[in-house]
Design an enzyme around this catalytic site. Sequence first.
Site, PDB file in Angstrom:
ATOM      1  N   ALA A 116       0.777  -1.249   0.000  1.00  0.00           N
ATOM      2  CA  ALA A 116       0.000   0.000   0.000  1.00  0.00           C
ATOM      3  C   ALA A 116       0.806   1.295   0.000  1.00  0.00           C
ATOM      4  O   ALA A 116       0.287   2.347  -0.367  1.00  0.00           O
ATOM      5  CB  ALA A 116      -0.938   0.004   1.199  1.00  0.00           C
ATOM      6  N   ALA A 117       2.056   1.253   0.490  1.00  0.00           N
ATOM      7  CA  ALA A 117       2.793   2.505   0.698  1.00  0.00           C
ATOM      8  C   ALA A 117       3.274   3.101  -0.631  1.00  0.00           C
ATOM      9  O   ALA A 117       3.662   2.338  -1.528  1.00  0.00           O
ATOM     10  CB  ALA A 117       3.986   2.238   1.607  1.00  0.00           C
ATOM     11  N   GLY A 119       0.568   5.135  -0.391  1.00  0.00           N
ATOM     12  CA  GLY A 119      -0.844   5.320  -0.082  1.00  0.00           C
ATOM     13  C   GLY A 119      -1.684   6.058  -1.096  1.00  0.00           C
ATOM     14  O   GLY A 119      -2.812   6.424  -0.790  1.00  0.00           O
ATOM     15  N   SER A 120      -1.179   6.265  -2.323  1.00  0.00           N
ATOM     16  CA  SER A 120      -2.050   6.970  -3.281  1.00  0.00           C
ATOM     17  C   SER A 120      -3.319   6.160  -3.529  1.00  0.00           C
ATOM     18  O   SER A 120      -4.421   6.717  -3.542  1.00  0.00           O
ATOM     19  CB  SER A 120      -1.340   7.301  -4.583  1.00  0.00           C
ATOM     20  OG  SER A 120      -0.327   6.416  -4.861  1.00  0.00           O
ATOM     21  N   LYS A 121      -3.150   4.836  -3.673  1.00  0.00           N
ATOM     22  CA  LYS A 121      -4.343   4.039  -3.983  1.00  0.00           C
ATOM     23  C   LYS A 121      -5.154   3.763  -2.718  1.00  0.00           C
ATOM     24  O   LYS A 121      -6.377   3.678  -2.779  1.00  0.00           O
ATOM     25  CB  LYS A 121      -3.943   2.769  -4.732  1.00  0.00           C
ATOM     26  CG  LYS A 121      -3.279   3.105  -6.065  1.00  0.00           C
ATOM     27  CD  LYS A 121      -2.891   1.936  -6.878  1.00  0.00           C
ATOM     28  CE  LYS A 121      -1.987   2.339  -8.039  1.00  0.00           C
ATOM     29  NZ  LYS A 121      -0.627   2.789  -7.639  1.00  0.00           N
ATOM     30  N   ASP A 139       2.043  -2.888   4.174  1.00  0.00           N
ATOM     31  CA  ASP A 139       3.294  -2.805   3.422  1.00  0.00           C
ATOM     32  C   ASP A 139       4.375  -3.448   4.278  1.00  0.00           C
ATOM     33  O   ASP A 139       4.237  -3.553   5.502  1.00  0.00           O
ATOM     34  CB  ASP A 139       3.671  -1.361   3.090  1.00  0.00           C
ATOM     35  CG  ASP A 139       4.559  -1.268   1.844  1.00  0.00           C
ATOM     36  OD1 ASP A 139       4.049  -0.985   0.743  1.00  0.00           O
ATOM     37  OD2 ASP A 139       5.781  -1.512   1.974  1.00  0.00           O
ATOM     38  N   ASP A 166       4.949  -8.961   5.791  1.00  0.00           N
ATOM     39  CA  ASP A 166       5.238  -9.485   4.459  1.00  0.00           C
ATOM     40  C   ASP A 166       3.898  -9.963   3.890  1.00  0.00           C
ATOM     41  O   ASP A 166       3.245 -10.836   4.472  1.00  0.00           O
ATOM     42  CB  ASP A 166       6.228 -10.653   4.584  1.00  0.00           C
ATOM     43  CG  ASP A 166       6.669 -11.145   3.221  1.00  0.00           C
ATOM     44  OD1 ASP A 166       5.874 -11.063   2.269  1.00  0.00           O
ATOM     45  OD2 ASP A 166       7.817 -11.620   3.112  1.00  0.00           O
ATOM     46  N   ASP A 184      -0.821  -4.051  -5.752  1.00  0.00           N
ATOM     47  CA  ASP A 184      -0.077  -3.089  -6.583  1.00  0.00           C
ATOM     48  C   ASP A 184       1.397  -3.425  -6.330  1.00  0.00           C
ATOM     49  O   ASP A 184       2.046  -2.829  -5.477  1.00  0.00           O
ATOM     50  CB  ASP A 184      -0.434  -1.664  -6.129  1.00  0.00           C
ATOM     51  CG  ASP A 184       0.117  -0.598  -7.040  1.00  0.00           C
ATOM     52  OD1 ASP A 184       0.363  -0.884  -8.228  1.00  0.00           O
ATOM     53  OD2 ASP A 184       0.322   0.538  -6.571  1.00  0.00           O
ATOM     54  N   CYS A 237       3.578  -1.113 -12.471  1.00  0.00           N
ATOM     55  CA  CYS A 237       3.911  -0.007 -13.371  1.00  0.00           C
ATOM     56  C   CYS A 237       5.134  -0.409 -14.191  1.00  0.00           C
ATOM     57  O   CYS A 237       6.054   0.374 -14.354  1.00  0.00           O
ATOM     58  CB  CYS A 237       4.121   1.294 -12.597  1.00  0.00           C
ATOM     59  SG  CYS A 237       5.487   1.233 -11.436  1.00  0.00           S
TER      60      CYS A 237
END
Length: 314
Positions: A116-117, A119-121, A139, A166, A184, A237
């Site tokens: 998650a880090a 944290g944009s999503k 995370d 983890d 992500d 990405c």
Amino acid sequence: MSTIKISEDLRNLLYSLPEVDVESLLESYQKPIRQSIRVNTLKAREEDVLNILREKGVELEKIPWTRYGYWVINDINLSNMLEHMLGLIYIQGAVSMAPVEVLSPKPGEFILDLCAAPGSKTTQIAQALQGEGVIVANDVNVKRIRALSSNVQRCGVINCVITQADGRKFPLWAKGFFDKVLVDAPCTSLGIVSKDWGAAKNWSFRASERLSKLQLSLAISGFDCLKVGGVMIYATCTLSPQENEWVIDRLITIRPSACLKSIKLEGLKMSKGILEWQHNKFNPELEQCVRVYPYEHEAEGFFMAKIVKEGDDS
Ligand SMILES: C[S@@+](CC[C@H](N)C(=O)[O-])C[C@H]1O[C@@H](n2cnc3c(N)ncnc32)[C@H](O)[C@@H]1O
């Protein structure tokens, strides 16, 4: 314009990808990504925030594929602005908003954001939940969790639990629990080279292959945390099939109840998942995955797969 140096392995990778316009891709690597924001409706009304920004001279244009996303047309440093510090806006890449749009979180749902880090999503998911339901934002990296925690706070999110673990271990605690999961995954970042040239200079097949094993474990782990009927988005990405189609091909083989679904987003130029690459032949279902190349929108490159859990085989 300075010419970007790319590793020999990366050159070979790019020319091995079907239907990729390598010249446009290399050109896009040398241009900054267009600036974009998400208006955070957890803190204020969209129209009010837009008016404040316009009064301060920020020129905005709606991004068609994401509900609260706007391109910033003029050259302006938003990270110095009070509206950013107060969490009225989140500076986020336009294509990076797509995975949460596809996940489509609804108020009341239980959602796991496994990687998650910063944290944009997570904050985008929180916005869609409108304060109802719970997000578990996990995370493994403590330093990055600090940024996650600060962004969650800044954006006024009240229904988020942050964990440091983890992600591969998550089914030990939360097997079959979540309505939706976002993976992500950490990746070789070939979709954001203009932000990090090192990604292109040092890219290697070996590093990509090593990372793909972690990505597969994270994808299986995220999938096992879904309820039957739940939805998972796997996103990276990067452009390497080893970290994208290969991971999903293995996932749907190992977990036969994992079913790929098509992805539709208005105005986002997407290519289908690759079915043949080097010595690999992937399941034809992989066509349902999508690739977004950085030159399509002067934005990030992304890969996304939407997976529904249609039974329990974990
Ligand atoms: C692409 S970034 C996530 C970006 C984030 N979702 C966002 O939108 O702001 C990938 C993240 O995966 C995390 N990560 C790497 N290995 C992990 C693991 N084994 N378990 C959980 N998270 C991991 C990294 O620390 C990194 O923060």
